[in-house]
Write an enzyme that holds these catalytic residues in place. Structure first.
Site, mmCIF file in Angstrom:
data_model
loop_
_atom_site.group_PDB
_atom_site.id
_atom_site.type_symbol
_atom_site.label_atom_id
_atom_site.label_comp_id
_atom_site.label_asym_id
_atom_site.label_seq_id
_atom_site.Cartn_x
_atom_site.Cartn_y
_atom_site.Cartn_z
ATOM 1 N N LYS A 20 0.836 -1.201 0.000
ATOM 2 C CA LYS A 20 0.000 0.000 0.000
ATOM 3 C C LYS A 20 0.878 1.261 0.000
ATOM 4 C CE LYS A 20 -3.780 -2.262 2.567
ATOM 5 N NZ LYS A 20 -4.675 -2.145 3.749
ATOM 6 N N TYR A 60 -12.357 -2.718 -3.372
ATOM 7 C CA TYR A 60 -12.879 -2.904 -2.011
ATOM 8 C C TYR A 60 -14.407 -2.944 -1.977
ATOM 9 C CZ TYR A 60 -8.302 -2.344 0.288
ATOM 10 O OH TYR A 60 -7.014 -2.508 0.742
ATOM 11 N N ASN A 123 -1.693 -0.426 7.529
ATOM 12 C CA ASN A 123 -1.166 -1.772 7.754
ATOM 13 C C ASN A 123 -0.344 -2.315 6.581
ATOM 14 O OD1 ASN A 123 -3.241 -2.370 6.038
ATOM 15 N ND2 ASN A 123 -4.386 -3.667 7.456
ATOM 16 N N HIS A 126 -1.685 -5.477 1.246
ATOM 17 C CA HIS A 126 -2.953 -6.146 0.950
ATOM 18 C C HIS A 126 -2.677 -7.540 0.422
ATOM 19 C CE1 HIS A 126 -6.908 -7.036 -0.735
ATOM 20 N NE2 HIS A 126 -6.242 -7.504 -1.779
ATOM 21 N N GLU A 137 -9.515 -10.120 -8.178
ATOM 22 C CA GLU A 137 -8.574 -9.012 -8.010
ATOM 23 C C GLU A 137 -7.506 -9.024 -9.105
ATOM 24 O OE1 GLU A 137 -9.266 -8.785 -3.167
ATOM 25 O OE2 GLU A 137 -7.287 -9.325 -3.892
#
Ligand code: IDP
Ligand code: MG
Length: 160
Positions: A20, A60, A123, A126, A137
């Site tokens: 990310k 998402y 975090n 992904h 995805e």
């Protein structure tokens, strides 16, 4: 050659992983790639890209309506991220284990999130949560022509 075919047939599962924007800014791209390489997984596609909010709303879609959804989409669109496809035996589940828990505070040391992050909205990485979402995805993030189909010479040393 027999050993090679055996290794190949075991190892065809694919997952979508992304570093990310926080992971890119913090200089963790190399470390994250390295962990998957060292484990024995095969890199099939890779790009550094800043993507639109619209693209992230699709990525998402399952989380639409969650209180953190808009913030998540805006954050993910705020800078370049590294999108990747990795291949190998059980890579979807093992990839999630290597990432750690969604909440870094619940992530074990030794996992990427447990080693490098603290807060849920930062975090670092992904990973697809099932073989089915991996397929979706990968299709959303990559053209079929950008997925490299190749053999790794060391597969016979990684797979029995
Ligand atoms: P995952 O990334 O571990 O699969 P998801 O539930 O799919 O977790 O959520 C996607 C991302 O949304 C998480 O990685 C995290 O960055 C963020 N997120 C999830 N739950 C929360 C929350 O309760 N507060 C803030 N951010 C969250
Ligand atoms: Mg998820």
């Amino acid at each position: 050659f027999a050993a090679f075919s055996r290794a190949m047939s075991k190892s065809g599962e694919r997952t979508f992983l992304a570093v990310k924007p926080d992971g890119v800014q913090r200089g963790l791209v190399g470390d994250i790639i390295s962990r998957f390489e060292k484990r024995g997984y095969k890199l099939v596609a890779l790009k550094l890209q800043q993507v639109s909010e619209d693209h992230l709303r699709k990525h998402y879609a399952d989380l639409k309506g969650k209180p953190f959804f808009e913030g998540l989409v805006k954050f993910m669109a705020s800078g370049p991220l590294v999108a990747m496809v990795w291949e190998g035996l059980d890579v979807v589940k093992q990839g999630r284990a290597m990432l750690g828990e969604t909440n870094p505070l619940a992530s074990k040391p030794g996992s990427i999130r447990g080693d490098y992050s603290i807060d849920m909205g930062r975090n670092i990485c992904h990973g697809s949560d099932s073989v089915e979402s991996a397929k979706k995805e990968i299709e959303l993030w990559f053209d079929a022509k950008d997925l490299c189909d190749y053999k790794k010479a060391n597969d016979v040393w990684v797979y029995e």
